[in-house]
Design a protein around this motif. Structure first.
Motif, PDB file in Angstrom:
ATOM      1  N   ASN A 703     -12.230 -10.378  -6.383  1.00 52.90           N
ATOM      2  CA  ASN A 703     -12.656  -9.670  -7.595  1.00 52.90           C
ATOM      3  C   ASN A 703     -14.008  -8.987  -7.435  1.00 52.90           C
ATOM      4  O   ASN A 703     -14.777  -8.879  -8.393  1.00 52.90           O
ATOM      5  N   GLN A 704     -14.300  -8.523  -6.220  1.00 54.74           N
ATOM      6  CA  GLN A 704     -15.495  -7.727  -5.994  1.00 54.74           C
ATOM      7  C   GLN A 704     -15.090  -6.320  -5.570  1.00 54.74           C
ATOM      8  O   GLN A 704     -14.019  -6.094  -5.002  1.00 54.74           O
ATOM      9  N   LEU A 705     -15.956  -5.353  -5.871  1.00 57.81           N
ATOM     10  CA  LEU A 705     -15.692  -3.958  -5.512  1.00 57.81           C
ATOM     11  C   LEU A 705     -16.136  -3.727  -4.071  1.00 57.81           C
ATOM     12  O   LEU A 705     -17.292  -3.975  -3.717  1.00 57.81           O
ATOM     13  N   ILE A 706     -15.214  -3.234  -3.262  1.00 52.29           N
ATOM     14  CA  ILE A 706     -15.410  -3.127  -1.819  1.00 52.29           C
ATOM     15  C   ILE A 706     -15.021  -1.725  -1.357  1.00 52.29           C
ATOM     16  O   ILE A 706     -14.102  -1.116  -1.911  1.00 52.29           O
ATOM     17  N   THR A 707     -15.706  -1.224  -0.343  1.00 49.41           N
ATOM     18  CA  THR A 707     -15.314   0.016   0.334  1.00 49.41           C
ATOM     19  C   THR A 707     -15.065  -0.280   1.807  1.00 49.41           C
ATOM     20  O   THR A 707     -15.885  -0.932   2.461  1.00 49.41           O
ATOM     21  N   VAL A 708     -13.941   0.198   2.318  1.00 47.71           N
ATOM     22  CA  VAL A 708     -13.623   0.082   3.743  1.00 47.71           C
ATOM     23  C   VAL A 708     -13.151   1.443   4.230  1.00 47.71           C
ATOM     24  O   VAL A 708     -12.811   2.328   3.438  1.00 47.71           O
ATOM     25  N   ALA A 709     -13.135   1.627   5.532  1.00 47.30           N
ATOM     26  CA  ALA A 709     -12.640   2.869   6.123  1.00 47.30           C
ATOM     27  C   ALA A 709     -11.831   2.523   7.357  1.00 47.30           C
ATOM     28  O   ALA A 709     -12.185   1.613   8.117  1.00 47.30           O
ATOM     29  N   GLY A 710     -10.722   3.225   7.558  1.00 48.50           N
ATOM     30  CA  GLY A 710      -9.887   2.956   8.709  1.00 48.50           C
ATOM     31  C   GLY A 710      -8.684   3.875   8.760  1.00 48.50           C
ATOM     32  O   GLY A 710      -8.602   4.855   8.004  1.00 48.50           O
ATOM     33  N   LYS A 711      -7.751   3.521   9.599  1.00 48.93           N
ATOM     34  CA  LYS A 711      -6.572   4.345   9.835  1.00 48.93           C
ATOM     35  C   LYS A 711      -5.343   3.650   9.251  1.00 48.93           C
ATOM     36  O   LYS A 711      -5.189   2.430   9.366  1.00 48.93           O
ATOM     37  N   ILE A 712      -4.477   4.442   8.609  1.00 51.13           N
ATOM     38  CA  ILE A 712      -3.220   3.897   8.095  1.00 51.13           C
ATOM     39  C   ILE A 712      -2.286   3.643   9.281  1.00 51.13           C
ATOM     40  O   ILE A 712      -1.959   4.556  10.038  1.00 51.13           O
ATOM     41  N   THR A 713      -1.882   2.371   9.430  1.00 47.81           N
ATOM     42  CA  THR A 713      -1.011   2.016  10.546  1.00 47.81           C
ATOM     43  C   THR A 713       0.451   1.905  10.155  1.00 47.81           C
ATOM     44  O   THR A 713       1.334   2.117  10.973  1.00 47.81           O
ATOM     45  N   GLU A 714       0.709   1.556   8.887  1.00 49.53           N
ATOM     46  CA  GLU A 714       2.095   1.384   8.444  1.00 49.53           C
ATOM     47  C   GLU A 714       2.172   1.551   6.939  1.00 49.53           C
ATOM     48  O   GLU A 714       1.319   1.021   6.219  1.00 49.53           O
TER      49      GLU A 714
END
Length: 836
Positions: A703-714
């Motif tokens: 329940n925390q606001l998070i930012t991530v970055a990456g590549k869609i694998t599936e």
């Protein structure tokens, strides 16, 4: 004049913002109301954009015949969002009229003959006028070229000024038609409406059966997309303004324009699931006009689910007998045109034996799961397969074969099946076992390797028979078992679905809220509730609050539709609540809350809306509490109302909420009783999310606001997996966000923000809207801040955005650029005169 000035002038002209169409349109107006009810007036406003529109700061005004003074009907002084293609309805409050229309707003204002209406952004309108319409003998500045006419001055005649589709030629007379009490079009179009809007004089007041879902593709091929086609059985066109197409998960697509014969909705909002779904068509009043259940959805089986590239189509265009057997699969979708039924090709049928079998035998009824033991005959029935000779001649079944799954075939000996007669084959006779979860029964003619008939079923409920309906050539589950007799379809009543929500950890002396209001009956029957606590306390309300005693070790909820009941019991374990840990990030806020005490008093919390009502659930939204210094708690709180009664909120609103604070299994919850428990203090705050690597995401960040970055694998049906090299997380796309996996590309990089939640299947990230997802990583940039708090990678921070009104900003930019352009134009003319 220097050339660079001329070039700058041209560039400025090109760069000026242009608005080809008004973002808001007055879509429909009713005056007089009919039968002398001169106060039964309404005005419908249409969002003419492809995005959510905020009505904050806008005004709806009227003018009399020759007046230049505006009379205010409605002003929006708080955030009021209108979905893309959505409608906002104002109505007169006289004698409950607005309530009967479920209007969004009401007042005592009336609309009369020879009047005008406008939507503006200022008191005087002037240059801020967005759209206007006037009718009759008027000269009030609200006319767009020509006023609407003709119309009658008879107060006993209802008159509706209806915009033709979303047409906006800036001519009131051309854009609107006038419909009187008898639904006659008094004003045929002076110019043809857009082709997509259809035509016809007047509209059919469509009811169930007059407009039907006619064909759809839910599992498109490579060069297609999902679509739904609707069909008009009326003799006239149907006005689709305000209609909604909805899927089983709640994804809603707003419709507009006119329906002549066929109307196609391309790429509807949400997602039509391949395995099964529910498609619902509703008119502007919210009444269900048609719906179709296909495949398996919510534990119900419907018409067959289309395979890839197939469509599910009505056997006859527009046919609606209210049965699943109106439908069949076809290999040839016919988008926007009459249905063409072509069945999947199979291996060619081998020629019949020399004796030339005449007639046709049909698998007619199957009972896979009789009440009681399946392997023997008994007073409640037995497993059986019934055959029917449809022909007028007797048929010898010698060497015919019956197959179930991979079991050994049952081969017939000499057996005559009389014309139009039935043959019931019991399990004890054939040795064929019918599985309850799923199975396939096939019938073969002699010396053939291709079945002349194949019947598949799934999830056979006890006592239900799977029967063939000859009239529509389809199958259905029935309560009526008719071995040796004509089939009778009696659809089974399903038990109500129970949803019980309560905190997992409680303790004696604590007041706890137990919620069963989301329970429902699949057939829509009214439910009764019975709560039973271990100390003997009972309640018959959907929700109950209880001061727990030492004896309260469990609670049981039983719901009934009058025929069937469903119950659920949960254990109440004594443990300390987790509220202290949740609010530890905001000490000043924690001081306000008497933690550890029985939560019977009201608590007042201030915070920033981070997830709006309706995005993750209709009964709640999420709030990031703030302490007195403006610091945001890491963990958000759920603000809950079982009646779904909230003010209009948007992400970034700074609010004060008053209610009861307690824990449920997954959230800390503030329960409010009505929209009045929330006060909007300010707008346009943002929470700067924590930017983390995926391998840093832990259950403690729930329940925390998070930012991530990456590549869609599936990609999956509900979302996709994102990998940043350190780990992988599933990004789930809720239907109400308008996001779908088909909007994203596997192999591409995205930056994604959202609420991190620990689900039973693991950690998931839930974006709130398309604004939470950007292709490829972007650097953080925040304009201005009201609270002097640095943006950190490990602490969520509330920040007041400097650009509070983007539309106002662009207006100022337009005015400034226009002024500069005017100066440059004067200099250009002056330079030309000097040269001469």
């Amino acid at each position: 004049m220097p050339k660079f000035v001329l070039v700058l002038f041209i560039l400025l002209i090109i760069a000026l913002p242009t608005y080809a169409e008004a973002p808001l349109l007055i879509s429909e107006v009713q005056i007089t109301g009919g039968d002398g009810l001169t106060k039964n007036d309404y005005i419908k406003i249409f969002n003419n954009t492809n995005d959510v529109f905020n009505l904050y700061g806008y005004r709806l005004v009227k003018r009399t015949a020759s007046s230049t003074t505006n009379t205010l009907i409605k002003s929006w002084t708080a955030t009021t969002t209108l979905s893309a293609g959505g409608f906002y309805l104002w109505a007169n409050s006289y004698d409950g009229f607005a309530g009967s229309l479920n209007a969004d707003a009401s007042s005592t204002d009336i609309i009369s003959d020879d009047n005008g209406l406008a939507i503006c952004q200022s008191t005087l309108c002037g240059d801020s006028l967005v759209d206007s319409v006037a009718w009759g003998n008027v000269n009030n500045g609200f006319i767009e070229q020509e006023a609407i006419s003709p119309y009658t001055h008879n107060s006993k005649v209802k008159q509706i000024f209806k915009r033709r589709g979303n047409q906006d030629t800036n001519n009131n007379k051309n854009d609107f038609e006038v419909i009187d009490t008898n639904d006659q079009n008094l004003n045929p179009p002076a110019v043809p409406p857009p082709a997509s809007s259809g035509g016809g004089s007047g509209y059919c007041a469509a009811t169930a059966g007059q407009v039907v879902i006619n064909e759809f593709v839910s599992n498109p091929g490579e060069d297609d997309n999902e679509w739904v086609e609707i069909f008009n059985n009326c003799g006239q066109g149907v006005n689709l303004d305000g209609w909604i197409l909805e899927d089983g998960a709640g994804g809603k697509t707003a419709l507009s324009g006119s329906l002549d014969k066929f109307f196609v909705i391309d790429s509807p909002k949400g997602q039509l699931n391949n395995a099964g779904d529910l498609i619902i068509l509703k008119d502007a009043s919210g009444t269900t006009i048609d719906q179709v259940l296909y495949g398996t959805w919510d534990e119900q089986a419907g018409a067959p689910a289309p395979a890839k590239g197939q469509s599910l189509a009505r056997i006859k265009d527009g046919q609606d007998s209210d049965q699943d057997n109106d439908w069949t699969l076809t290999n040839q979708p016919t988008k926007g045109s009459p249905n063409l039924i072509t069945q999947p090709t199979t291996q060619a049928e081998e020629p019949a034996v020399a004796s030339q079998i005449t007639g046709d035998v049909l698998i007619n009824e199957i009972l896979p799961n009789p009440i009681g033991a399946d392997d023997q005959a008994g007073p409640n029935g037995y497993e059986f397969i019934e055959l029917l000779n449809q022909q007028d001649k007797d048929i010898n079944l010698k060497d015919w074969r019956l197959a179930v799954g991979e079991q050994k075939n049952y081969i017939f000996g000499e057996q005559i099946l009389k014309a139009k007669n039935y043959l019931v084959l019991q399990r004890a006779q054939t040795g064929l076992v019918l599985n309850n979860d799923k199975d396939t029964v096939k019938l073969y003619k002699p010396d053939t390797s291709t079945a002349q008939q194949s019947v598949s079923y799934a999830r056979a409920a006890e006592g239900l028979s799977y029967v063939y309906a000859a009239s529509s050539k389809n199958w259905a589950w029935s309560l009526a078992k008719t071995p040796g007799s004509p089939n009778l379809i009696v659809k089974p009543n399903q038990a109500p679905k129970i949803y019980l929500e309560a905190p997992a950890n409680v303790q004696p002396g604590q007041v706890v809220f137990f919620d069963g209001a989301d329970s429902f009956d699949p057939e829509g029957s009214a439910l009764t509730f019975l709560w039973e606590f271990a100390d003997g306390f009972t309640s018959r309300t959907p929700n109950v609050e209880k001061l727990l005693t030492d004896k309260d070790s469990e609670v049981k909820l039983t719901i009934s539709d009058g025929w069937l009941t469903t119950d659920k019991t949960i254990k109440l374990t004594g443990a300390k609540t987790k509220t202290t840990a949740v609010l530890a990030a905001a000490p000043a806020l924690a001081d306000k809350v008497a933690l550890g005490a029985a939560k019977t008093e009201q608590f007042k919390l201030e915070g920033i809306v981070v997830v709006e009502p309706g995005v993750f659930g209709s009964q709640y939204f999420y709030l990031a509490p703030l302490d007195e210094s403006g610091k945001a708690a890491d963990t958000v709180i759920q603000v809950y109302n079982s009646k779904k009664d909230f003010p209009t909120l948007r992400q970034g609103d700074y609010v004060e909420a008053t209610g009861e604070l307690y824990d449920i299994s997954t959230d800390t919850r503030l329960k409010i009783t009505s929209a009045k428990a929330i006060t909007i203090l300010d707008h346009d705050y943002i929470i700067v999310e924590k930017r983390l690597a995926i391998n840093q995401l832990k259950a403690e960040l729930h329940n925390q606001l998070i930012t991530v970055a990456g590549k869609i694998t599936e990609k999956k049906s509900a979302g996709f997996f994102l990998d940043d090299g350190s780990g992988e997380i599933f990004v789930e796309l809720k239907t109400a966000t308008g996001l779908s996996p088909k909007h994203f590309t596997a192999g591409k990089n995205y930056q994604i923000s959202g609420l991190l939640r620990q689900e039973k299947s693991g950690l998931k990230l839930f974006p709130r809207s398309g604004k939470d997802i950007t292709e490829e990583a972007v650097s953080e940039a925040v304009l201005g801040e009201k609270i002097n708090q640095p943006a950190s990678g490990t602490q969520a921070v509330a920040i007041k955005t400097a650009n509070q009104d983007k539309q106002q900003f662009w207006q100022y930019l337009t005015i400034t650029a226009g002024g500069i352009s005017l100066v440059l134009l004067v200099l250009l003319i002056k330079s030309s005169l000097v040269k001469k």
